[in-house]
Design a protein around this motif. Structure first.
Motif, PDB file in Angstrom:
ATOM      1  N   VAL A 115       0.324  15.823  15.271  1.00 46.53           N
ATOM      2  CA  VAL A 115       0.723  15.424  13.927  1.00 46.53           C
ATOM      3  C   VAL A 115      -0.479  15.009  13.090  1.00 46.53           C
ATOM      4  O   VAL A 115      -1.521  14.628  13.613  1.00 46.53           O
ATOM      5  CB  VAL A 115       1.714  14.235  13.946  1.00 46.53           C
ATOM      6  N   VAL A 116      -0.291  15.115  11.775  1.00 49.02           N
ATOM      7  CA  VAL A 116      -1.313  14.684  10.828  1.00 49.02           C
ATOM      8  C   VAL A 116      -0.736  13.539  10.012  1.00 49.02           C
ATOM      9  O   VAL A 116       0.391  13.619   9.535  1.00 49.02           O
ATOM     10  CB  VAL A 116      -1.692  15.831   9.868  1.00 49.02           C
ATOM     11  N   ASN A 117      -1.499  12.455   9.870  1.00 49.07           N
ATOM     12  CA  ASN A 117      -1.083  11.355   9.007  1.00 49.07           C
ATOM     13  C   ASN A 117      -2.127  11.115   7.933  1.00 49.07           C
ATOM     14  O   ASN A 117      -3.322  11.151   8.213  1.00 49.07           O
ATOM     15  CB  ASN A 117      -0.904  10.075   9.821  1.00 49.07           C
ATOM     16  N   PHE A 118      -1.629  10.859   6.716  1.00 53.40           N
ATOM     17  CA  PHE A 118      -2.551  10.589   5.621  1.00 53.40           C
ATOM     18  C   PHE A 118      -2.405   9.151   5.139  1.00 53.40           C
ATOM     19  O   PHE A 118      -1.339   8.554   5.254  1.00 53.40           O
ATOM     20  CB  PHE A 118      -2.254  11.533   4.443  1.00 53.40           C
ATOM     21  N   GLY A 119      -3.461   8.629   4.594  1.00 54.37           N
ATOM     22  CA  GLY A 119      -3.391   7.300   3.979  1.00 54.37           C
ATOM     23  C   GLY A 119      -4.378   7.239   2.833  1.00 54.37           C
ATOM     24  O   GLY A 119      -5.422   7.891   2.872  1.00 54.37           O
ATOM     25  N   ILE A 120      -4.039   6.504   1.812  1.00 54.31           N
ATOM     26  CA  ILE A 120      -4.946   6.384   0.671  1.00 54.31           C
ATOM     27  C   ILE A 120      -5.073   4.898   0.321  1.00 54.31           C
ATOM     28  O   ILE A 120      -4.080   4.191   0.262  1.00 54.31           O
ATOM     29  CB  ILE A 120      -4.445   7.225  -0.531  1.00 54.31           C
ATOM     30  N   VAL A 121      -6.302   4.436   0.200  1.00 52.23           N
ATOM     31  CA  VAL A 121      -6.540   3.023  -0.081  1.00 52.23           C
ATOM     32  C   VAL A 121      -7.463   2.905  -1.286  1.00 52.23           C
ATOM     33  O   VAL A 121      -8.589   3.393  -1.260  1.00 52.23           O
ATOM     34  CB  VAL A 121      -7.191   2.306   1.126  1.00 52.23           C
ATOM     35  N   ALA A 122      -6.959   2.277  -2.340  1.00 52.68           N
ATOM     36  CA  ALA A 122      -7.785   2.057  -3.534  1.00 52.68           C
ATOM     37  C   ALA A 122      -8.222   0.605  -3.561  1.00 52.68           C
ATOM     38  O   ALA A 122      -7.459  -0.282  -3.205  1.00 52.68           O
ATOM     39  CB  ALA A 122      -6.979   2.370  -4.785  1.00 52.68           C
ATOM     40  N   SER A 123      -9.468   0.364  -3.940  1.00 52.55           N
ATOM     41  CA  SER A 123      -9.904  -1.024  -4.028  1.00 52.55           C
ATOM     42  C   SER A 123     -10.305  -1.338  -5.460  1.00 52.55           C
ATOM     43  O   SER A 123     -10.461  -0.450  -6.287  1.00 52.55           O
ATOM     44  CB  SER A 123     -11.067  -1.276  -3.076  1.00 52.55           C
ATOM     45  N   HIS A 124     -10.449  -2.625  -5.746  1.00 52.49           N
ATOM     46  CA  HIS A 124     -10.694  -3.034  -7.126  1.00 52.49           C
ATOM     47  C   HIS A 124     -12.100  -2.679  -7.603  1.00 52.49           C
ATOM     48  O   HIS A 124     -12.420  -2.846  -8.749  1.00 52.49           O
ATOM     49  CB  HIS A 124     -10.448  -4.537  -7.277  1.00 52.49           C
ATOM     50  N   ASP A 125     -12.941  -2.171  -6.696  1.00 53.82           N
ATOM     51  CA  ASP A 125     -14.281  -1.777  -7.130  1.00 53.82           C
ATOM     52  C   ASP A 125     -14.332  -0.297  -7.527  1.00 53.82           C
ATOM     53  O   ASP A 125     -15.406   0.276  -7.649  1.00 53.82           O
ATOM     54  CB  ASP A 125     -15.331  -2.108  -6.064  1.00 53.82           C
ATOM     55  N   MET A 126     -13.171   0.304  -7.711  1.00 53.58           N
ATOM     56  CA  MET A 126     -13.040   1.669  -8.206  1.00 53.58           C
ATOM     57  C   MET A 126     -13.432   2.718  -7.172  1.00 53.58           C
ATOM     58  O   MET A 126     -13.753   3.852  -7.522  1.00 53.58           O
ATOM     59  CB  MET A 126     -13.864   1.872  -9.485  1.00 53.58           C
ATOM     60  N   ILE A 127     -13.394   2.347  -5.916  1.00 55.07           N
ATOM     61  CA  ILE A 127     -13.652   3.317  -4.855  1.00 55.07           C
ATOM     62  C   ILE A 127     -12.348   3.547  -4.104  1.00 55.07           C
ATOM     63  O   ILE A 127     -11.616   2.606  -3.813  1.00 55.07           O
ATOM     64  CB  ILE A 127     -14.778   2.819  -3.922  1.00 55.07           C
ATOM     65  N   ILE A 128     -12.052   4.815  -3.832  1.00 61.46           N
ATOM     66  CA  ILE A 128     -10.813   5.175  -3.152  1.00 61.46           C
ATOM     67  C   ILE A 128     -11.152   5.817  -1.812  1.00 61.46           C
ATOM     68  O   ILE A 128     -12.042   6.666  -1.742  1.00 61.46           O
ATOM     69  CB  ILE A 128     -10.007   6.172  -4.017  1.00 61.46           C
ATOM     70  N   ASP A 129     -10.463   5.390  -0.769  1.00 55.70           N
ATOM     71  CA  ASP A 129     -10.650   6.006   0.542  1.00 55.70           C
ATOM     72  C   ASP A 129      -9.437   6.855   0.871  1.00 55.70           C
ATOM     73  O   ASP A 129      -8.316   6.360   0.927  1.00 55.70           O
ATOM     74  CB  ASP A 129     -10.824   4.930   1.623  1.00 55.70           C
ATOM     75  N   MET A 130      -9.664   8.137   1.084  1.00 53.47           N
ATOM     76  CA  MET A 130      -8.597   9.038   1.506  1.00 53.47           C
ATOM     77  C   MET A 130      -8.784   9.264   3.002  1.00 53.47           C
ATOM     78  O   MET A 130      -9.825   9.747   3.444  1.00 53.47           O
ATOM     79  CB  MET A 130      -8.720  10.350   0.729  1.00 53.47           C
TER      80      MET A 130
END
Lengths: 414, 414
Positions: A203-218
């Motif tokens: 299986v594949v799982n995705f997650g997206i995390v945005a932080s207040h310093d304008m950087i997004i982790d996919m």
């Protein structure tokens, strides 16, 4: 207070275990109370194959982990003479007598293996025993000290003992993204996220995390039984993401914007100088946090006063008089000034109003001008950032680094 | 990954509750799995009067908090038309249509109060119901969103509802200490720590936390039923600690070294300029993170190259040739240079080898010179710091700030 500090050990341990194919199902933080601790350990023993605890192995009355595990497992605590000598040795090397308190740290659970602690006095302990519910299975309880520099070497030392518990194969990647909003990232990637990635065996799982310093982790995690299929899937998803997001992706894993900029400058053998006002040296501090940055970073000038801008950066006093210190014109002259003084290939300037005071209707808090000057370019970018003083400064610094990064990647396209 | 990020909400919530006399007995982090989550909620309901959950209220399939609490409490989820309109309004104000996904966020537990979310789309929910085991007691379950800026306003909004659960009175203080080792702090304070503070009606608890940046937090919590007694006890212990530790105490609570330095400079109406090499602008960035720092901070010059030291700071090239860029002599000339250029009352310089490369047998990684110059003083301090590049830089920055702080406190004693 139980909640005084964030629990950073869980992040460190989670990463180690993930890489081994072991997933953390629950993280519990509990105070120095014997009844609470025994309840948590007894519940964990019922639920999990591996229990890793950190902390509570110190020499004082409120270090209760040994006692709690002893109660829950029914194993007695006994003073271990070898451990006691090791602790005495730790103090002797520091030319000190062992305080009587530390004797408590020589108490070892019956049948436990002692884990050496090169960086402190508390040894770790490892218990392995048959799982009463399953004939061929075992359970593992590790008691590790709280400070990460003492805990991590022990975690590595017991890796071999954790291996038999490793389940499925799993790998993951993180793409680091900036210069684009979270919802737009999600919208652009939706076709990839929604395309059901039917693996033969995983299986594949995705997650997206945005932080207040304008950087997004996919993030994407791929798990299964076929390593080749996992590797292939990761390669494909990564490529699809990168094709869609283009140079909004500035790196993978733990890459930073200053790291990406540093690599580009190194690679191109070009140099940088900075003139900072509202960020007050933040960009210089981040650039120079990279080992080897002296190869490409020449100098930074933090000009908080107008006279410093005039004196050090040769900004024309009439420019400041006519347009103000926070203006497009001043930003250009600051960047040109530091470039001509330093002889750097690239020079950047940042001038803005970080707040909380100093804003006006015309120039509100959060207004920031970022200048970039090279032999081929002379540009100023205008931003209106929101948030606290700290947010505005961090956003201005990240934006400046990203402007430079994208210009270095693609000098002609901008 | 469950353990991707540290749980900072628990710290924020713990502080709020502490101030209300409510102690957190357990913090559990659990993944986006319905069986795991229901197990945690059901266990928490058995054990605790108040359950505060954060996160899992988003609009996607893996946001399962609503469902888990519904299962555990037996309360159905129903779409709330008012909440739905509020969410639509949130998007409308941003000139966007509500994605169909977000409809999920309008699902409200039967009997729950809706908590308004001014900073996002996920409303909070508050459930209150009688405790089945105690006739006159109630239980409270709060579902709050994960992002702190959405969570905190709701936590404040429900403060009145938490009040009836408040137990004993408790107050605490934190003294921030630097320039002295943890064991020495403990040794010096032992007489106070060991003197049994027999309150008429309460207890005193101490805690000491040392961090790798060379700052130590000494904490004390006093709880009881007599507020006057608690206040008096806190006042006395604080005074005893301060008497023993003297100017090693640089503040209380969340005070920072740069905050303490800023207050002293403001108060004395004196100004500062900086010449940084190995810290690369970190000290300037920290000084300027203080609102109002433009009143006392004139400028900072980050000279990473030798020519920049000569050109910008007027360091004599022969000094660098004879003694090296990392030397007592260069440190003096850097500080004198930036002071004479800026006209500041105080000037500091920092030059060192942060590593990982660049060290020699004579000048190893971690060697740092810190210079301080004023009309009345010209001093250079030599240090050998250990740790990573980041550690060495942070320790150098903290040490420089502390040298200045102590000199400002007591100019003649040094």
């Amino acid at each position: 207070l139980l909640t005084d500090k964030v629990n950073s050990n869980s992040v460190l341990i989670g990463e180690h275990l993930f890489a081994m194919g072991i997933n953390v199902s629950r993280v519990t933080t509990v105070g120095d109370s014997l009844p609470e601790m025994t309840a948590v350990f007894s519940d964990a023993l019922n639920r999990s194959d591996i229990i890793i605890s950190t902390g509570g192995l110190g020499p004082t009355f409120d270090d209760l982990t040994r006692q709690a595990v002893s109660q829950v497992t029914g194993r007695a605590l006994k003073e271990d003479t070898v451990v006691l000598e090791t602790i005495r040795g730790f103090f002797a090397r520091r030319k000190a007598a062992m305080p009587e308190n530390n004797r408590l740290q020589a108490q070892v659970l019956e049948g436990a293996e002692v884990l050496n602690n090169p960086n402190g006095t508390a040894p770790g302990q490892l218990l392995e025993f048959p799982d009463s519910k399953h004939d061929n299975k075992k359970k593992l309880v590790a008691l590790l000290p709280g400070p990460p520099r003492e805990m991590l070497p022990m975690l590595e030392a017991i890796a071999g003992r954790l291996k038999p518990f490793s389940g499925i194969l799993q790998k993951r990647f993180v793409l680091r993204i900036t210069g684009i909003g979270e919802s737009l990232v999600e919208e652009k990637l939706r076709p990839v996220l929604e395309a059901e990635r039917k693996l033969e065996s995983g299986v594949v799982n995705f997650g997206i995390v945005a932080s207040h310093d304008m950087i997004i982790d996919m993030k994407a995690t791929v798990s299964g039984t076929d390593e080749m299929e996992i590797d292939e899937t990761i390669k494909n998803i990564k490529k699809e993401f990168r094709d869609i997001l283009g140079d909004h992706v500035f790196g993978e894993g733990r890459q930073t914007l200053e790291g990406a900029v540093g690599e580009l400058l190194s690679h191109k053998k070009q140099t940088l100088a900075l003139a900072e006002s509202c960020t007050g040296g933040m960009v210089a501090a981040r650039i120079t946090n990279q080992p080897g940055s002296s190869a490409y970073f020449l100098e930074g000038i933090v000009t908080y006063s107008n006279t410093a801008k005039e004196r050090l950066l040769k900004v024309n006093p009439e420019t400041i008089l006519a347009h103000g210190a926070v203006s497009q014109q001043t930003a250009v002259e600051m960047a040109e000034g530091v470039r001509s003084i330093s002889g750097a290939d690239y020079a950047m300037s940042i001038t803005g109003i970080a707040g909380p005071g100093g804003g006006t209707a015309e120039k509100p808090v959060g207004l920031v001008y970022i200048g970039l000057v090279s032999p081929a370019i002379k540009e100023v970018f205008k931003y209106q950032f929101s948030g606290t003083r700290g947010d505005i400064r961090t956003r201005a610094a990240n934006t400046a680094l990203d402007i430079l990064r994208r210009y270095l990647l693609n000098p002609k396209g901008r």
